[in-house]
Design a protein around this motif. Structure first.
Motif, PDB file in Angstrom:
ATOM      1  N   SER A  10       0.800  -1.228   0.000  1.00 54.77           N
ATOM      2  CA  SER A  10       0.000   0.000   0.000  1.00 54.77           C
ATOM      3  C   SER A  10       0.831   1.275   0.000  1.00 54.77           C
ATOM      4  O   SER A  10       0.289   2.360  -0.203  1.00 54.77           O
ATOM      5  CB  SER A  10      -0.917   0.016   1.231  1.00 54.77           C
ATOM      6  OG  SER A  10      -0.148  -0.081   2.429  1.00 54.77           O
ATOM      7  N   ARG A  31      -6.153   2.201  -9.537  1.00 61.46           N
ATOM      8  CA  ARG A  31      -6.582   2.467  -8.153  1.00 61.46           C
ATOM      9  C   ARG A  31      -7.597   3.587  -8.154  1.00 61.46           C
ATOM     10  O   ARG A  31      -7.363   4.644  -8.740  1.00 61.46           O
ATOM     11  CB  ARG A  31      -5.374   2.840  -7.299  1.00 61.46           C
ATOM     12  CG  ARG A  31      -5.649   2.846  -5.807  1.00 61.46           C
ATOM     13  CD  ARG A  31      -4.342   3.007  -5.043  1.00 61.46           C
ATOM     14  NE  ARG A  31      -4.546   2.924  -3.613  1.00 61.46           N
ATOM     15  CZ  ARG A  31      -3.561   2.970  -2.715  1.00 61.46           C
ATOM     16  NH1 ARG A  31      -2.313   3.101  -3.134  1.00 61.46           N
ATOM     17  NH2 ARG A  31      -3.815   2.889  -1.426  1.00 61.46           N
ATOM     18  N   GLY A  35      -5.675   7.136  -5.807  1.00 65.63           N
ATOM     19  CA  GLY A  35      -4.747   6.511  -4.868  1.00 65.63           C
ATOM     20  C   GLY A  35      -5.202   6.537  -3.428  1.00 65.63           C
ATOM     21  O   GLY A  35      -4.491   6.066  -2.548  1.00 65.63           O
ATOM     22  N   TYR A  38      -8.390   1.821  -1.006  1.00 63.74           N
ATOM     23  CA  TYR A  38      -7.596   0.632  -0.743  1.00 63.74           C
ATOM     24  C   TYR A  38      -8.077  -0.558  -1.562  1.00 63.74           C
ATOM     25  O   TYR A  38      -7.801  -1.703  -1.238  1.00 63.74           O
ATOM     26  CB  TYR A  38      -7.612   0.303   0.757  1.00 63.74           C
ATOM     27  CG  TYR A  38      -6.747   1.257   1.538  1.00 63.74           C
ATOM     28  CD1 TYR A  38      -5.398   1.000   1.724  1.00 63.74           C
ATOM     29  CD2 TYR A  38      -7.279   2.431   2.054  1.00 63.74           C
ATOM     30  CE1 TYR A  38      -4.584   1.885   2.418  1.00 63.74           C
ATOM     31  CE2 TYR A  38      -6.481   3.335   2.750  1.00 63.74           C
ATOM     32  CZ  TYR A  38      -5.130   3.049   2.934  1.00 63.74           C
ATOM     33  OH  TYR A  38      -4.329   3.944   3.618  1.00 63.74           O
ATOM     34  N   GLY A  40      -8.662  -1.803  -5.867  1.00 61.29           N
ATOM     35  CA  GLY A  40      -8.322  -1.497  -7.243  1.00 61.29           C
ATOM     36  C   GLY A  40      -8.667  -2.657  -8.147  1.00 61.29           C
ATOM     37  O   GLY A  40      -9.278  -3.643  -7.706  1.00 61.29           O
ATOM     38  N   PHE A  52      -4.936  -3.146  -1.342  1.00 59.25           N
ATOM     39  CA  PHE A  52      -3.681  -2.525  -0.942  1.00 59.25           C
ATOM     40  C   PHE A  52      -3.506  -2.672   0.568  1.00 59.25           C
ATOM     41  O   PHE A  52      -4.306  -2.170   1.347  1.00 59.25           O
ATOM     42  CB  PHE A  52      -3.666  -1.052  -1.342  1.00 59.25           C
ATOM     43  CG  PHE A  52      -3.626  -0.837  -2.827  1.00 59.25           C
ATOM     44  CD1 PHE A  52      -2.419  -0.739  -3.500  1.00 59.25           C
ATOM     45  CD2 PHE A  52      -4.811  -0.760  -3.569  1.00 59.25           C
ATOM     46  CE1 PHE A  52      -2.375  -0.546  -4.874  1.00 59.25           C
ATOM     47  CE2 PHE A  52      -4.779  -0.573  -4.938  1.00 59.25           C
ATOM     48  CZ  PHE A  52      -3.554  -0.465  -5.598  1.00 59.25           C
TER      49      PHE A  52
END
Length: 326
Positions: A10, A31, A35, A38, A40, A52
């Motif tokens: 992550s 993602r 970003g 968490y 994707g 992530f």
């Protein structure tokens, strides 16, 4: 609903390298929300959910069967599953990726001039107890790896101080006498007046793709895992070789000699013109000079993007996966 869960680091340099590697492998990870999310997905590969997590969480989730595949450090896999039999039954190491190298090491203060090996450390631990009335304190985040390595070396007179911060600073701060830490160059340890024991490398680690053997595997998940492994293998093969092309008067003889001398492979056989060879990177220039000596008017060296072929990596993954549930 996702068919396969792929866990990716992550944050940090490992995440950057992981995303770059997956992109080169044709597995670009998208993602959500710039970003911040968490979760994707892998572009063009439906059914894969990317999560992530921290690298240590990835190792735990794979061991628990909550993720099908993941990329994490080999050190964290061994720390999470320190028993070799349990590790072999719960996870399968798909492929080491060649980046994120680091060693888990035992390091003692540089002023301990008589301590160079684990045997020396065991003797020093006994003397330390006699002189100071307490055991040596070992600061580390790698509790399981430390215990196994110290037991194998016959060193039992110590206690572990679990490190929550910068482990290498523990001896200077007075909270520990020595450390078991991870290092890439050893420079940070040296800056803290620590030295690595001559037999103190517990594990050489690198970024590794790992598959869970205890996750719930469907036929679709297995098929997606095969696709991921095929693309990883193609990228790794491409990074290991350069492609040479040349027109030769006797391509069959040249191909046979190049295979023997330089480890070259003719993926399409010796008959096509131009002759195409895949050669280990470090031998490519030598092989090109050899082809010129065989009569090639020109030799072209090409960087290939991917090399798809039957590979042991995918075969081993399929053999390691449990029976599918549908």
């Amino acid at each position: 609903m996702s068919d396969l869960v792929l866990a990716v680091p992550s944050k940090g340099r490992l995440q950057e390298q992981a995303l770059e590697f997956f992109t080169r492998s044709g597995l670009k990870i998208d993602r959500a929300r710039g970003g911040r999310d968490y979760r994707g997905a892998v572009g063009g590969l439906e059914g894969v959910e990317v999560v992530f997590l921290s690298a240590s969480e990835i190792a735990r989730e794979l061991a628990a069967g909550n993720a099908h595949m993941g990329l994490t450090g080999l050190d964290l896999v061994h720390e999470t599953l320190d028993d070799p039999h349990e590790r072999a039954t719960r996870v399968h190491l798909v492929a080491p990726l060649g980046f994120g190298p680091a060693d888990v090491v035992v390091a003692v203060p540089s002023r301990w001039i008589d301590v160079d090996t684990m045997a020396d450390l065991a003797d020093a631990a006994e003397m330390h107890r006699v002189r100071h009335g307490r055991t040596l304190r070992v600061a580390t985040k790698f509790v399981n790896l430390t215990r196994r390595h110290f037991a194998a070396a016959g060193c039992a007179d110590y206690r572990i101080v679990e490190s929550l911060g910068a482990t290498e600073g523990a001896p200077a701060a007075g909270t520990a006498d020595l450390v078991v830490d991870i290092t890439t160059t050893g420079a940070t340890l040296a800056a803290n007046q620590l030295k690595i024991l001559s037999d103190g490398v517990i594990l050489s680690s690198q970024a590794t793709v790992v598959a869970s053997r205890v996750a719930s595997w469907s036929c679709r998940a297995s098929a997606l895992a095969t696709t991921i492994a095929d693309r990883i293998a193609a990228e790794m093969r491409a990074q290991a070789v350069l492609e040479l092309r040349a027109i030769l008067p006797d391509p069959a003889t040249a191909a046979a000699c190049a295979a023997e001398r330089y480890g070259a492979v003719a993926p399409f056989g010796a008959a096509p013109a131009p002759l195409t060879l895949h050669v280990p990177r470090r031998r490519a220039s030598e092989c090109a000079a050899y082809l010129r000596s065989c009569g090639a008017a020109a030799v072209v060296i090409v960087q290939v993007a991917d090399v798809y072929e039957d590979n042991e990596l995918t075969d081993a993954l399929l053999a390691a996966l449990p029976p599918t549930r549908d």
